[in-house]
Design a protein around this motif. Structure first.
Motif, PDB file in Angstrom:
ATOM      1  N   SER A 131       0.715  -1.119   0.067  1.00 52.30           N
ATOM      2  CA  SER A 131      -0.043  -0.087   0.156  1.00 52.30           C
ATOM      3  C   SER A 131       0.813   1.150   0.037  1.00 52.30           C
ATOM      4  CB  SER A 131      -0.863   0.105   1.346  1.00 52.30           C
ATOM      5  OG  SER A 131      -0.176   0.028   2.295  1.00 52.30           O
ATOM      6  N   ASP A 132       2.219   1.162  -0.149  1.00 54.57           N
ATOM      7  CA  ASP A 132       2.939   2.379  -0.138  1.00 54.57           C
ATOM      8  C   ASP A 132       3.925   2.340  -1.479  1.00 54.57           C
ATOM      9  OD1 ASP A 132       4.600   4.526   0.577  1.00 54.57           O
ATOM     10  OD2 ASP A 132       4.452   3.881   2.620  1.00 54.57           O
ATOM     11  N   ASP A 133       4.789   3.212  -1.584  1.00 55.80           N
ATOM     12  CA  ASP A 133       5.439   3.340  -2.982  1.00 55.80           C
ATOM     13  C   ASP A 133       6.719   2.439  -3.065  1.00 55.80           C
ATOM     14  OD1 ASP A 133       3.914   5.814  -4.037  1.00 55.80           O
ATOM     15  OD2 ASP A 133       4.794   6.863  -2.310  1.00 55.80           O
ATOM     16  N   GLY A 140       6.831  -6.288  -3.503  1.00 56.41           N
ATOM     17  CA  GLY A 140       6.659  -5.202  -4.320  1.00 56.41           C
ATOM     18  C   GLY A 140       6.653  -5.459  -5.673  1.00 56.41           C
ATOM     19  N   GLY A 141       6.480  -4.543  -6.376  1.00 54.55           N
ATOM     20  CA  GLY A 141       6.447  -4.891  -8.094  1.00 54.55           C
ATOM     21  C   GLY A 141       5.888  -3.687  -8.760  1.00 54.55           C
ATOM     22  N   ASP A 142       5.476  -3.967  -9.650  1.00 48.51           N
ATOM     23  CA  ASP A 142       4.931  -3.087 -10.868  1.00 48.51           C
ATOM     24  C   ASP A 142       4.003  -3.745 -11.766  1.00 48.51           C
ATOM     25  OD1 ASP A 142       4.123  -0.469 -11.634  1.00 48.51           O
ATOM     26  OD2 ASP A 142       6.052  -0.490 -12.842  1.00 48.51           O
ATOM     27  N   THR A 143       2.834  -3.210 -11.999  1.00 47.13           N
ATOM     28  CA  THR A 143       2.085  -3.948 -13.068  1.00 47.13           C
ATOM     29  C   THR A 143       1.782  -3.039 -14.110  1.00 47.13           C
ATOM     30  OG1 THR A 143       0.733  -4.963 -11.160  1.00 47.13           O
ATOM     31  CG2 THR A 143      -0.538  -4.720 -13.088  1.00 47.13           C
ATOM     32  N   VAL A 144       1.781  -3.424 -15.267  1.00 50.73           N
ATOM     33  CA  VAL A 144       1.516  -2.735 -16.700  1.00 50.73           C
ATOM     34  C   VAL A 144       0.950  -3.369 -17.651  1.00 50.73           C
ATOM     35  CG1 VAL A 144       3.633  -1.096 -16.118  1.00 50.73           C
ATOM     36  CG2 VAL A 144       3.958  -3.011 -17.450  1.00 50.73           C
TER      37      VAL A 144
HETATM   38  P1  ADP Z   1       3.861   3.427  -8.361  1.00 43.37           P
HETATM   39  O1  ADP Z   1       2.901   4.049  -9.231  1.00 43.37           O
HETATM   40  O2  ADP Z   1       4.158   4.637  -7.286  1.00 43.37           O
HETATM   41  O3  ADP Z   1       5.287   2.693  -8.775  1.00 43.37           O
HETATM   42  P2  ADP Z   1       2.209   1.238  -8.096  1.00 43.37           P
HETATM   43  O4  ADP Z   1       0.710   1.787  -8.001  1.00 43.37           O
HETATM   44  O5  ADP Z   1       2.755   0.869  -9.151  1.00 43.37           O
HETATM   45  O6  ADP Z   1       3.148   2.450  -7.388  1.00 43.37           O
HETATM   46  O7  ADP Z   1       2.255   0.084  -6.815  1.00 43.37           O
HETATM   47  C1  ADP Z   1       1.666   0.307  -5.625  1.00 43.37           C
HETATM   48  C2  ADP Z   1       2.058  -0.544  -4.887  1.00 43.37           C
HETATM   49  O8  ADP Z   1       1.789  -2.180  -5.231  1.00 43.37           O
HETATM   50  C3  ADP Z   1       3.776  -0.684  -4.468  1.00 43.37           C
HETATM   51  O9  ADP Z   1       3.964  -1.165  -3.221  1.00 43.37           O
HETATM   52  C4  ADP Z   1       4.082  -1.643  -5.685  1.00 43.37           C
HETATM   53  O10 ADP Z   1       5.544  -2.325  -5.149  1.00 43.37           O
HETATM   54  C5  ADP Z   1       3.094  -2.891  -5.475  1.00 43.37           C
HETATM   55  N1  ADP Z   1       2.993  -3.618  -6.795  1.00 43.37           N
HETATM   56  C6  ADP Z   1       2.619  -3.059  -8.053  1.00 43.37           C
HETATM   57  N2  ADP Z   1       2.560  -4.229  -8.811  1.00 43.37           N
HETATM   58  C7  ADP Z   1       2.897  -5.213  -8.313  1.00 43.37           C
HETATM   59  C8  ADP Z   1       2.956  -6.555  -8.781  1.00 43.37           C
HETATM   60  N3  ADP Z   1       2.987  -7.107  -9.969  1.00 43.37           N
HETATM   61  N4  ADP Z   1       3.566  -7.560  -7.887  1.00 43.37           N
HETATM   62  C9  ADP Z   1       3.704  -7.039  -6.597  1.00 43.37           C
HETATM   63  N5  ADP Z   1       3.670  -5.785  -5.912  1.00 43.37           N
HETATM   64  C10 ADP Z   1       3.171  -4.875  -7.127  1.00 43.37           C
END
Ligand code: ADP
Ligand code: MG
Length: 333
Positions: free
Chosen positions: A35-37, A128-132
């Motif tokens: 839930s954080d950056d 953590g990670g990123d979803t695109v």
């Molecule tokens: P930002 O846009 O600031 O990078 P995001 O909205 O992408 O933040 O991500 C919000 C939170 O969710 C972050 O803590 C990020 O690490 C986590 N997160 C996003 N995508 C994934 C993923 N595919 N797997 C695990 N954690 C994710």
């Protein structure tokens, strides 16, 4: 980054994270429920953080109809294998997922189930990670973190002339398994052998316990991902030595032996294809007995396949004669 508005079969980015990924981070207090950056990583005192990343792409590293659960497990395991080769205890990982518009929520659910299963098996957690979204093929990238005693990460460099060369498990299963799944190859094998080889392609078995237990005994090691001969070449080059490898000592599974007995070129495929995720390592003669005891304790099959010598390069022998090798390993470009 904000997503560019695209039509997709998936729920929104935040719903995806909340529903499928946040539960996988529940055991990591410093991931704050995603839930954080960012998350916090706090290495235990006296330990170095060891970091590795492997990305996998649909059509290159997995097949479009490979089950989502197994794709997830393979993604985790190829990274675990890198840490195992370095003797690091795996702990957490970051995950980047790039989904094409056609991805179904059921696929992501299966993918998350596979991650959950192997998180328990290997005692690791998502942080953590990123979803695109992507106009290209489904692409998954994972960064894995593990720990070793400060300054003690086992390197590719360190092999010395006279050291014995060993490899875990069996080599070539994944190459044969891919040919079975992709090209309907090896049809004369038994159904059980075919299923075994296909399973080895989809689900490697990283040698985590053995890789960690090996500390202090191996002089150098590398994860076999590009092909046994190619990876041996990397180890030899970094260590500034030559490696002699006896091809008839390279361990094959029962199913792998069945393939090789039918097709004479298959042994060269086995040692040059890659995707094995075994550990290739060198051991000074005085440490061989201790290493074998550890292999026994961790129930890890190991085979002696050669020796390190002064000089440079990889020298494959077959029953004493040198073998010309057309292509030693996989390269992307
Ligand atoms: P930002 O846009 O600031 O990078 P995001 O909205 O992408 O933040 O991500 C919000 C939170 O969710 C972050 O803590 C990020 O690490 C986590 N997160 C996003 N995508 C994934 C993923 N595919 N797997 C695990 N954690 C994710
Ligand atoms: Mg982001």
């Amino acid at each position: 980054m904000p997503p560019k508005g695209r039509k997709s079969g998936l729920p929104g980015e935040f719903e995806l994270i909340h529903r499928y990924f946040a539960p996988l981070a529940a055991k990591a207090p410093l991931a704050f429920g995603l839930s954080d950056d960012a998350a916090v990583v706090r290495p235990p005192k006296g330990m170095d953080l060891v970091v590795t990343k492997d990305a996998i792409v649909e059509g290159v590293h997995f097949l479009p109809d490979d089950p989502a659960e197994r794709v997830a497990q393979k993604l985790l395991r190829v990274n675990l294998s890198d840490l195992a080769a370095k003797g690091a205890v795996p702990a957490h990982y970051l995950l980047a997922t790039a989904f094409p518009a056609k991805t179904k929520a059921a696929w992501v659910a299966g993918f998350a189930r596979g991650l959950a299963k192997d998180q328990r098996r290997y005692d690791v957690t998502l942080i953590g990670g990123d979803t695109v979204g992507t106009p290209g093929p489904l692409t998954l990238s994972l960064t894995m973190f593990g720990y070793v005693r400060s300054g003690k990460m086992r390197r590719r460099a360190g092999a010395r002339p006279g050291d014995r060369l060993f490899v875990t498990g069996s080599i070539g299963d994944s190459a044969f398994g891919l040919s079975i799944l992709k090209d309907k190859g090896h049809r004369s094998l038994s159904a059980a052998d075919r299923a075994y080889l296909a399973g080895r392609y989809q689900l490697p078995e990283p040698r985590v316990a053995f890789g960690v237990a090996l500390r202090g005994l191996a002089s150098a090691s590398i994860d076999v991902s590009d092909g046994l001969l190619a990876d041996l070449g990397h180890l030899a080059k970094t260590s500034n030595v030559a490696a002699v490898v006896e091809l008839d000592q390279v361990p094959l599974s029962k199913a792998g032996r069945a393939v090789v007995s039918r097709a004479s070129g298959a042994l060269l495929t086995a040692v040059s294809h890659g995707d094995d995720y075994e550990i290739l390592f060198t051991v000074p003669k005085r440490s061989v007995a201790a290493m074998l005891a550890i292999a026994k304790r961790t129930r890890t099959p190991v085979s002696e396949i050669g020796v390190i010598a002064p000089g440079t390069g990889v020298w494959p022998l077959n029953g004493g004669g040198a073998v010309p090798i057309p292509k030693r390993g996989f390269t992307h470009f």
